[in-house]
Design an enzyme around this catalytic site. Structure first.
Site, mmCIF file in Angstrom:
data_model
loop_
_atom_site.group_PDB
_atom_site.id
_atom_site.type_symbol
_atom_site.label_atom_id
_atom_site.label_comp_id
_atom_site.label_asym_id
_atom_site.label_seq_id
_atom_site.Cartn_x
_atom_site.Cartn_y
_atom_site.Cartn_z
ATOM 1 N N LYS A 13 34.622 45.667 37.976
ATOM 2 C CA LYS A 13 33.686 45.958 36.877
ATOM 3 C C LYS A 13 32.533 44.953 36.951
ATOM 4 O O LYS A 13 32.117 44.604 38.046
ATOM 5 C CB LYS A 13 34.424 45.949 35.540
ATOM 6 N N HIS A 96 33.978 56.694 36.637
ATOM 7 C CA HIS A 96 34.860 55.837 35.832
ATOM 8 C C HIS A 96 34.584 56.080 34.340
ATOM 9 O O HIS A 96 33.446 56.327 33.956
ATOM 10 C CB HIS A 96 34.630 54.363 36.193
ATOM 11 N N GLU A 166 43.200 57.802 35.225
ATOM 12 C CA GLU A 166 43.074 56.645 34.335
ATOM 13 C C GLU A 166 42.954 57.127 32.887
ATOM 14 O O GLU A 166 41.844 57.354 32.395
ATOM 15 C CB GLU A 166 41.827 55.824 34.680
ATOM 16 N N GLY A 237 41.962 46.878 37.395
ATOM 17 C CA GLY A 237 40.836 46.165 36.800
ATOM 18 C C GLY A 237 41.148 44.695 36.633
ATOM 19 O O GLY A 237 41.114 43.914 37.581
HETATM 20 P P1 PGA Z 1 42.525 47.656 33.841
HETATM 21 O O1 PGA Z 1 41.308 48.544 34.307
HETATM 22 O O2 PGA Z 1 43.423 47.478 35.030
HETATM 23 O O3 PGA Z 1 41.914 46.364 33.381
HETATM 24 O O4 PGA Z 1 43.210 48.382 32.728
HETATM 25 C C1 PGA Z 1 41.486 49.640 35.149
HETATM 26 C C2 PGA Z 1 40.176 50.375 35.346
HETATM 27 O O5 PGA Z 1 39.427 50.498 34.376
HETATM 28 O O6 PGA Z 1 39.878 50.824 36.460
#
Ligand code: PGA
Length: 258
Positions: A13, A96, A166, A237
């Site tokens: 991110k 995403h 997701e 993430g």
């Molecule tokens: P996270 O994010 O592992 O912090 O939950 C995953 C993503 O948004 O791809």
């Protein structure tokens, strides 16, 4: 799955805040990746750090978190799939939920997905419901989102297509194992996504499409999710930025026999 390597994609991110920290995380990930036998690792950092993941690296591949759908032109601030491919990156993430929340529609996602696939990038398309309901409406939402996000994708590109499931409600939740998701529900969603792909493309074409899970994956729950939900890997993430625990996650996944 399961006749190929596990695929772990680090989605950084908009992190970290310094290039020193970015180098530290990449070096730590590369070090552990050298020891892995059954796992392919991809790092998708913000654009300014992408050069730190060397394109010719054999153990850690580079990817991007977004692409634009026109190859070149007057589009201030955008980066095309062709530019990314020419730079040496191998993967892209498209659609995403955090980008969808900024206004990216299924139509835009499908244009980006098509551009990315045509440029030769292995393309990870993110899908997932915002919330769940007891009547199963979320499955209709998911089916439509998949169909619309994959509009116009040609069968010949399917070997480069990866779907990341997701569920928005499970992203960035507690790191306590199992708290953010139920393994059975992920397994059901995995089967449902495969069924939807068969509906769109036909049975003979979709067996090579990998399905990842993303949403609060950590070193404690990773092994069980792969075993019980039978996904091909993860989009990770927060945990992918942690140099203490991400190596543990990679090792635990690598220990699982396909
Ligand atoms: P996270 O994010 O592992 O912090 O939950 C995953 C993503 O948004 O791809």
């Amino acid at each position: 799955m399961q006749n190929h390597k596990h695929l772990i994609v680090a989605n950084w991110k908009m992190n970290p805040s310094s290039k020193e920290e970015a180098k530290r995380i990449i070096n730590s990930t590369k070090k552990i990746a050298k020891e892995l036998k059954r796992t392919e690792v991809v790092i998708c950092p913000p654009f300014p750090f992408i050069d730190f993941v060397k394109p010719d690296d054999k153990k850690v591949f580079s990817g991007v978190q977004n692409v634009f759908y026109v190859p070149v032109g007057t589009f201030t601030g955008e980066v095309s799939s062709e530019m990314i491919r020419a730079f040496g990156a191998k993967y892209s993430i498209v659609g995403h939920s955090e980008r969808r929340h900024l206004g990216e529609t299924d139509d835009i996602v499908s244009k980006k997905a098509n551009a990315s696939l045509m440029a030769g990038l292995k393309t990870i398309i993110c899908v997932g419901e915002e919330t769940r309901d007891n009547s199963g409406d979320y499955l209709n939402f998911l089916r439509n989102q998949i169909k619309n996000s994959l509009a116009n994708v040609k069968k010949k590109f399917l070997f480069d297509l990866i779907i990341a499931y997701e569920p928005v409600w499970a992203i960035s939740k507690s790191t306590v194992a199992g708290q953010a998701m139920n393994f059975n529900e992920v397994h059901e969603a995995n089967i449902f996504i495969k069924k939807t792909l068969v509906e769109i493309f036909g049975k003979d074409w979709v067996s090579g499409v990998r399905i990842l899970y993303g949403g609060s994956v950590n070193f404690e729950n990773a092994e069980n999710i792969i075993k019980e939900a039978k996904v091909d890997g993860f989009l990770v993430g927060r945990e992918s930025l942690d140099i203490e625990t991400f190596p543990k996650l990679l090792k635990s996944v690598d220990g699982i026999q396909s």
